[in-house]
Design a protein around this motif. Structure first.
Motif, mmCIF file in Angstrom:
data_model
loop_
_atom_site.group_PDB
_atom_site.id
_atom_site.type_symbol
_atom_site.label_atom_id
_atom_site.label_comp_id
_atom_site.label_asym_id
_atom_site.label_seq_id
_atom_site.Cartn_x
_atom_site.Cartn_y
_atom_site.Cartn_z
ATOM 1 N N TYR A 1 0.837 -1.205 0.000
ATOM 2 C CA TYR A 1 0.000 0.000 0.000
ATOM 3 C C TYR A 1 0.875 1.259 0.000
ATOM 4 N N TRP A 2 1.822 1.322 0.921
ATOM 5 C CA TRP A 2 2.626 2.536 1.032
ATOM 6 C C TRP A 2 3.612 2.690 -0.122
ATOM 7 N N SER A 3 3.979 1.612 -0.758
ATOM 8 C CA SER A 3 4.819 1.730 -1.967
ATOM 9 C C SER A 3 4.055 2.446 -3.074
ATOM 10 N N TYR A 4 2.778 2.094 -3.219
ATOM 11 C CA TYR A 4 1.962 2.764 -4.235
ATOM 12 C C TYR A 4 1.782 4.240 -3.879
ATOM 13 N N ILE A 5 1.473 4.515 -2.625
ATOM 14 C CA ILE A 5 1.296 5.911 -2.196
ATOM 15 C C ILE A 5 2.588 6.697 -2.438
ATOM 16 N N GLY A 6 3.726 6.078 -2.193
ATOM 17 C CA GLY A 6 5.010 6.729 -2.450
ATOM 18 C C GLY A 6 5.207 7.045 -3.926
ATOM 19 N N ALA A 7 4.771 6.144 -4.802
ATOM 20 C CA ALA A 7 4.880 6.388 -6.248
ATOM 21 C C ALA A 7 4.002 7.571 -6.655
ATOM 22 N N VAL A 8 2.808 7.649 -6.072
ATOM 23 C CA VAL A 8 1.909 8.780 -6.365
ATOM 24 C C VAL A 8 2.543 10.076 -5.879
ATOM 25 N N ASP A 9 3.105 10.055 -4.671
ATOM 26 C CA ASP A 9 3.770 11.246 -4.135
ATOM 27 C C ASP A 9 4.945 11.670 -5.010
ATOM 28 N N MET A 10 5.714 10.701 -5.495
ATOM 29 C CA MET A 10 6.853 11.020 -6.353
ATOM 30 C C MET A 10 6.376 11.663 -7.657
ATOM 31 N N ALA A 11 5.312 11.113 -8.245
ATOM 32 C CA ALA A 11 4.764 11.695 -9.478
ATOM 33 C C ALA A 11 4.319 13.127 -9.231
ATOM 34 N N HIS A 12 3.758 13.394 -8.066
ATOM 35 C CA HIS A 12 3.338 14.759 -7.724
ATOM 36 C C HIS A 12 4.551 15.664 -7.530
ATOM 37 N N GLN A 13 5.561 15.191 -6.791
ATOM 38 C CA GLN A 13 6.751 15.999 -6.546
ATOM 39 C C GLN A 13 7.491 16.347 -7.833
ATOM 40 N N GLU B 1 6.036 16.879 -10.516
ATOM 41 C CA GLU B 1 5.051 17.677 -11.265
ATOM 42 C C GLU B 1 4.505 16.976 -12.498
ATOM 43 N N PHE B 2 4.394 15.628 -12.411
ATOM 44 C CA PHE B 2 3.747 14.869 -13.471
ATOM 45 C C PHE B 2 2.235 14.845 -13.276
ATOM 46 N N ILE B 3 1.798 15.030 -12.039
ATOM 47 C CA ILE B 3 0.366 15.100 -11.746
ATOM 48 C C ILE B 3 0.127 16.282 -10.813
ATOM 49 N N THR B 4 -1.092 16.792 -10.838
ATOM 50 C CA THR B 4 -1.448 17.928 -9.981
ATOM 51 C C THR B 4 -1.759 17.434 -8.569
ATOM 52 N N ASP B 5 -1.869 18.388 -7.647
ATOM 53 C CA ASP B 5 -2.220 18.036 -6.275
ATOM 54 C C ASP B 5 -3.629 17.455 -6.218
ATOM 55 N N ALA B 6 -4.531 18.006 -7.028
ATOM 56 C CA ALA B 6 -5.902 17.483 -7.061
ATOM 57 C C ALA B 6 -5.915 16.030 -7.546
ATOM 58 N N ARG B 7 -5.112 15.711 -8.569
ATOM 59 C CA ARG B 7 -5.055 14.347 -9.077
ATOM 60 C C ARG B 7 -4.435 13.403 -8.044
ATOM 61 N N ARG B 8 -3.444 13.907 -7.317
ATOM 62 C CA ARG B 8 -2.818 13.103 -6.263
ATOM 63 C C ARG B 8 -3.865 12.694 -5.225
ATOM 64 N N LEU B 9 -4.702 13.636 -4.823
ATOM 65 C CA LEU B 9 -5.746 13.341 -3.838
ATOM 66 C C LEU B 9 -6.777 12.362 -4.400
ATOM 67 N N GLU B 10 -7.102 12.485 -5.682
ATOM 68 C CA GLU B 10 -8.019 11.530 -6.320
ATOM 69 C C GLU B 10 -7.439 10.115 -6.287
ATOM 70 N N LEU B 11 -6.139 10.003 -6.590
ATOM 71 C CA LEU B 11 -5.491 8.693 -6.581
ATOM 72 C C LEU B 11 -5.456 8.107 -5.170
ATOM 73 N N TYR B 12 -5.264 8.968 -4.164
ATOM 74 C CA TYR B 12 -5.333 8.504 -2.779
ATOM 75 C C TYR B 12 -6.707 7.908 -2.488
ATOM 76 N N ASP B 13 -7.755 8.624 -2.911
ATOM 77 C CA ASP B 13 -9.131 8.164 -2.655
ATOM 78 C C ASP B 13 -9.416 6.827 -3.341
ATOM 79 N N GLU B 14 -8.842 6.619 -4.520
ATOM 80 C CA GLU B 14 -9.075 5.368 -5.257
ATOM 81 C C GLU B 14 -8.563 4.135 -4.505
ATOM 82 N N VAL B 15 -7.525 4.304 -3.711
ATOM 83 C CA VAL B 15 -6.950 3.156 -3.009
ATOM 84 C C VAL B 15 -7.216 3.174 -1.507
ATOM 85 N N LYS B 16 -8.010 4.121 -1.055
ATOM 86 C CA LYS B 16 -8.295 4.226 0.373
ATOM 87 C C LYS B 16 -8.848 2.915 0.923
ATOM 88 N N ARG B 17 -9.681 2.246 0.134
ATOM 89 C CA ARG B 17 -10.287 0.985 0.562
ATOM 90 C C ARG B 17 -9.261 -0.127 0.720
#
Length: 184
Positions: A143-155, A157-173
């Motif tokens: 789980y945290w490896s995926y979250i780290g990849a999303v954070d790296m993509a955001h850092q 600047e491959f994705i916006t902050d809004a998209r980062r939060l959307e991706l977080y919500d997709e895997v919250k479950r």
């Protein structure tokens, strides 16, 4: 090319094509061979190769019984491996190198967009987390490896902050729930 080293196309004693690397003095190292194949000839030698090690009695030398004489330098024959070609050892067909041997996805046709890669990573994370044999610690790591990849993509600047939060919500479950005993 390094002085005293040559790379040529030859044939072995069974008339199979080989790439022969020779060095006039000293021994070839695997690192040196890999570096030569990657960098020499403007990509001419790039590819997949097999090395067949001859560790038979005949290579022991010493008494001249087999006519084996230790050369001054070193030489190595590499067998090129082609997609869907014959294995130089067993003669059977080699696997395709353009597909992942694990999931079968095409490496050549993979779209290089960050969204596609993050989707593939999320799917792999979901698949792994749902394995019944996985330990709770391994679920947390996936789980945290995926979250780290999303954070790296955001850092980066491959994705916006809004998209980062959307991706977080997709895997919250998928986020592993900690037991009460873990909070102490």
């Amino acid at each position: 090319m390094k002085q005293g080293i040559t790379i040529t196309r030859e044939y072995d004693h069974h008339d199979r094509p080989v790439v022969r690397i020779t060095k006039r003095r000293g021994k070839l190292t695997l690192e040196e061979v890999s570096d030569l194949l990657r960098t020499e000839g403007w990509g001419e030698w790039n590819g997949y190769y097999a090395i067949v090690l001859n560790c038979s009695e005949g290579t022991l030398g010493g008494n001249g019984l087999y006519g084996y004489e230790e050369p001054k330098g070193d030489a190595l024959d590499l067998y090129p491996l082609e997609n869907f070609g014959d294995c130089p050892v067993c003669g059977q067909m080699t696997p395709p190198f353009q597909y992942c041997p694990n999931c079968g996805a095409s490496w050549k046709e993979m779209d290089d967009t960050v969204e596609k890669r993050l989707t593939a990573m999320r799917e792999e994370t979901e698949r792994e987390i749902r394995k019944p044999s996985l330990t709770p610690e391994a679920r947390v790591a996936w789980y945290w490896s995926y979250i780290g990849a999303v954070d790296m993509a955001h850092q980066l600047e491959f994705i916006t902050d809004a998209r980062r939060l959307e991706l977080y919500d997709e895997v919250k479950r998928l986020k592993p729930v900690r037991k009460e005993a873990d909070h102490d």
